[in-house]
Design a protein around this motif. Sequence first.
Motif, PDB file in Angstrom:
ATOM      1  N   THR A 120      31.403  68.976 -13.538  1.00 58.34           N
ATOM      2  CA  THR A 120      30.458  68.274 -13.272  1.00 58.34           C
ATOM      3  C   THR A 120      29.433  68.874 -12.252  1.00 58.34           C
ATOM      4  O   THR A 120      29.650  69.381 -11.332  1.00 58.34           O
ATOM      5  N   LEU A 121      28.166  68.827 -12.818  1.00 59.14           N
ATOM      6  CA  LEU A 121      27.067  69.500 -12.001  1.00 59.14           C
ATOM      7  C   LEU A 121      26.065  68.181 -11.813  1.00 59.14           C
ATOM      8  O   LEU A 121      25.963  67.377 -12.421  1.00 59.14           O
ATOM      9  N   THR A 122      25.328  68.343 -10.699  1.00 60.03           N
ATOM     10  CA  THR A 122      24.465  67.420 -10.218  1.00 60.03           C
ATOM     11  C   THR A 122      23.150  68.001  -9.871  1.00 60.03           C
ATOM     12  O   THR A 122      22.943  69.293  -9.396  1.00 60.03           O
TER      13      THR A 122
ATOM     14  N   GLU B 161      18.741  66.603  -8.412  1.00 57.54           N
ATOM     15  CA  GLU B 161      18.269  65.638  -7.532  1.00 57.54           C
ATOM     16  C   GLU B 161      18.354  64.212  -8.161  1.00 57.54           C
ATOM     17  O   GLU B 161      18.632  63.268  -7.289  1.00 57.54           O
ATOM     18  N   ARG B 162      18.262  64.124  -9.457  1.00 59.67           N
ATOM     19  CA  ARG B 162      18.377  62.882 -10.046  1.00 59.67           C
ATOM     20  C   ARG B 162      19.583  62.319 -10.980  1.00 59.67           C
ATOM     21  O   ARG B 162      19.498  61.480 -11.485  1.00 59.67           O
ATOM     22  N   LEU B 163      20.168  63.599 -11.422  1.00 57.39           N
ATOM     23  CA  LEU B 163      20.957  63.374 -12.487  1.00 57.39           C
ATOM     24  C   LEU B 163      22.531  63.913 -12.357  1.00 57.39           C
ATOM     25  O   LEU B 163      22.761  64.845 -11.403  1.00 57.39           O
ATOM     26  N   ARG B 164      23.427  63.593 -13.233  1.00 58.30           N
ATOM     27  CA  ARG B 164      24.602  63.921 -13.053  1.00 58.30           C
ATOM     28  C   ARG B 164      24.801  64.809 -14.555  1.00 58.30           C
ATOM     29  O   ARG B 164      24.661  63.952 -15.591  1.00 58.30           O
ATOM     30  N   LEU B 165      25.467  65.623 -14.488  1.00 55.04           N
ATOM     31  CA  LEU B 165      25.898  66.480 -15.946  1.00 55.04           C
ATOM     32  C   LEU B 165      27.479  66.394 -15.904  1.00 55.04           C
ATOM     33  O   LEU B 165      28.066  67.205 -15.194  1.00 55.04           O
ATOM     34  N   ARG B 166      28.038  65.802 -16.785  1.00 56.64           N
ATOM     35  CA  ARG B 166      29.425  65.704 -16.907  1.00 56.64           C
ATOM     36  C   ARG B 166      29.981  66.245 -18.129  1.00 56.64           C
ATOM     37  O   ARG B 166      29.266  66.057 -19.095  1.00 56.64           O
TER      38      ARG B 166
ATOM     39  N   PRO C 130      22.046  59.087 -15.130  1.00 46.79           N
ATOM     40  CA  PRO C 130      21.477  59.000 -13.925  1.00 46.79           C
ATOM     41  C   PRO C 130      22.511  59.114 -12.673  1.00 46.79           C
ATOM     42  O   PRO C 130      23.581  58.778 -12.934  1.00 46.79           O
ATOM     43  N   LEU C 131      22.048  59.786 -11.615  1.00 41.84           N
ATOM     44  CA  LEU C 131      22.945  60.031 -10.307  1.00 41.84           C
ATOM     45  C   LEU C 131      23.179  58.674  -9.890  1.00 41.84           C
ATOM     46  O   LEU C 131      24.460  58.630  -9.513  1.00 41.84           O
TER      47      LEU C 131
ATOM     48  N   VAL D 148      21.889  73.743 -15.262  1.00 43.66           N
ATOM     49  CA  VAL D 148      22.664  74.506 -16.243  1.00 43.66           C
ATOM     50  C   VAL D 148      22.411  76.097 -16.233  1.00 43.66           C
ATOM     51  O   VAL D 148      23.175  76.796 -16.058  1.00 43.66           O
ATOM     52  N   ALA D 149      21.047  76.314 -16.073  1.00 49.44           N
ATOM     53  CA  ALA D 149      20.669  77.468 -15.904  1.00 49.44           C
ATOM     54  C   ALA D 149      21.022  78.444 -14.642  1.00 49.44           C
ATOM     55  O   ALA D 149      21.840  79.649 -14.669  1.00 49.44           O
ATOM     56  N   HIS D 150      21.046  77.519 -13.445  1.00 47.74           N
ATOM     57  CA  HIS D 150      21.461  77.937 -11.989  1.00 47.74           C
ATOM     58  C   HIS D 150      23.111  78.127 -12.301  1.00 47.74           C
ATOM     59  O   HIS D 150      23.370  79.216 -11.603  1.00 47.74           O
ATOM     60  N   TRP D 151      23.653  77.414 -12.834  1.00 41.28           N
ATOM     61  CA  TRP D 151      25.067  77.381 -13.037  1.00 41.28           C
ATOM     62  C   TRP D 151      25.691  78.394 -13.851  1.00 41.28           C
ATOM     63  O   TRP D 151      26.660  79.453 -13.619  1.00 41.28           O
ATOM     64  N   ALA D 152      24.828  78.824 -14.937  1.00 42.87           N
ATOM     65  CA  ALA D 152      25.058  80.149 -15.785  1.00 42.87           C
ATOM     66  C   ALA D 152      25.149  81.205 -14.886  1.00 42.87           C
ATOM     67  O   ALA D 152      25.864  82.306 -15.000  1.00 42.87           O
TER      68      ALA D 152
END
Length: 212
Positions: free
Chosen positions: A5-7, A9-14, A72-73, A115-119
């Motif tokens: 899971t990535l987060t 400012e406003r969002l959760r990517l799961r 949404p986060l 996702v770019a930062h995580w990549a």
Amino acid sequence: MDPITLTSERLRLRGFVPEDEDIVYTHCQDPAIRRWTTVPDPYSREAATFFLNRLVPDGWRDDTDYSFAVEPLDGGPLFAATGLHARGSGVWEVGFWLAPEQRGKGYMAEVVRTVAHWAFTGLGCVRLIWRAEVGNTGSRAVAERVGFAVEGVQRAGLLHNGTLRDAWIGSLLPSDFGLPSPVPYLPPREAPPSVDPRATAPETSGTVGPGA
């Protein structure tokens, strides 16, 4: 790799789960998503089931495709999706779609930056690419907002519903985010301006030789 899971400012990517079937199916009825992305068209229940139960888990298990549901986060249903797709030698490609009622709020650029930062920091990515069919101005606006350098057009670059289509292509490098690259990158030196040899040749009189 197991789903993470990535987060932002406003969002959760799961990670997607099978229980997301109803809402994925509903979002993918949107004409723009079916027109501009590579989801099947028409988009059936079977397509949603196959995506959630086969494509998503297989991609994470094989480390070839990492798909994320975006919500949404502070709580609420998913309204977007994004994914990173392996293209070999440290190169990954990002893809995404967004529900129509959430467009124009800057969400997609926030997702792609995340996702770019995580990549770059988690996958050892040396070059992140973005592609979209020529004419998909919404996707291009997101890419340019994130910082992708649009490099040109790939002829017949995308296959969608059995038809090859020209594609815009852009790239993002770790250095664009102020991050070090896992592999040194040496941009080419700027070439000196070309000089016409005839402009510096001494003037002579006489006959014109062959090939002049």
